[in-house]
Motif scaffolding. Structure first.
Motif, short mmCIF file in Angstrom:
data_model
loop_
_atom_site.label_atom_id
_atom_site.label_comp_id
_atom_site.label_asym_id
_atom_site.label_seq_id
_atom_site.Cartn_x
_atom_site.Cartn_y
_atom_site.Cartn_z
N THR A 116 0.84 -1.20 0.00
CA THR A 116 0.00 0.00 0.00
C THR A 116 0.87 1.25 0.00
OG1 THR A 116 -1.69 -1.19 1.23
CG2 THR A 116 -1.85 1.20 1.20
N LEU B 263 2.26 1.73 -3.56
CA LEU B 263 1.29 2.05 -4.59
C LEU B 263 0.47 3.30 -4.29
CD1 LEU B 263 -0.03 -1.55 -5.36
CD2 LEU B 263 1.68 -0.24 -6.63
N HIS B 264 0.23 3.55 -3.04
CA HIS B 264 -0.62 4.67 -2.65
C HIS B 264 0.02 5.44 -1.50
CE1 HIS B 264 -3.77 2.88 -5.10
NE2 HIS B 264 -3.55 1.73 -4.48
N ARG C 127 -2.37 7.97 0.38
CA ARG C 127 -3.38 7.26 1.17
C ARG C 127 -2.76 6.67 2.43
NH1 ARG C 127 -6.40 2.62 -1.84
NH2 ARG C 127 -7.09 4.40 -3.08
#
Length: 51
Positions: free
Chosen positions: A3, A6-7, A10
Motif C-alpha cells: 500500500t 502504490l498509494h 493514502r
C-alpha cells in the motif's frame, strides 16, 4: 508495505489518522486521571510518603 508503494498519499493519511486517534486516547486518559486525582481526598500524612 505494498500500500505504501502504490498509494503513498493514502498511506500517509491513514498513518496520520492513527496518530490522531492515539493522541486523542492519550488526552482522554490524562483527563480521566486528572479528574480521578482531583476527586480523591488527599490525606496529607500519606501524601508525603514516597512510592
Amino acid at each position: 508495505m505494498t500500500t505504501v508503494l502504490l498509494h503513498p498519499i493514502r498511506a500517509l493519511r491513514e498513518n496520520l489518522s492513527h496518530i490522531g486517534v492515539a493522541v486523542n486516547a492519550s488526552r482522554e486518559l490524562s483527563r480521566a486521571g486528572a479528574a480521578r486525582y482531583s476527586s480523591e481526598k488527599v490525606n496529607p500524612v500519606t501524601a508525603a510518603i514516597p512510592l
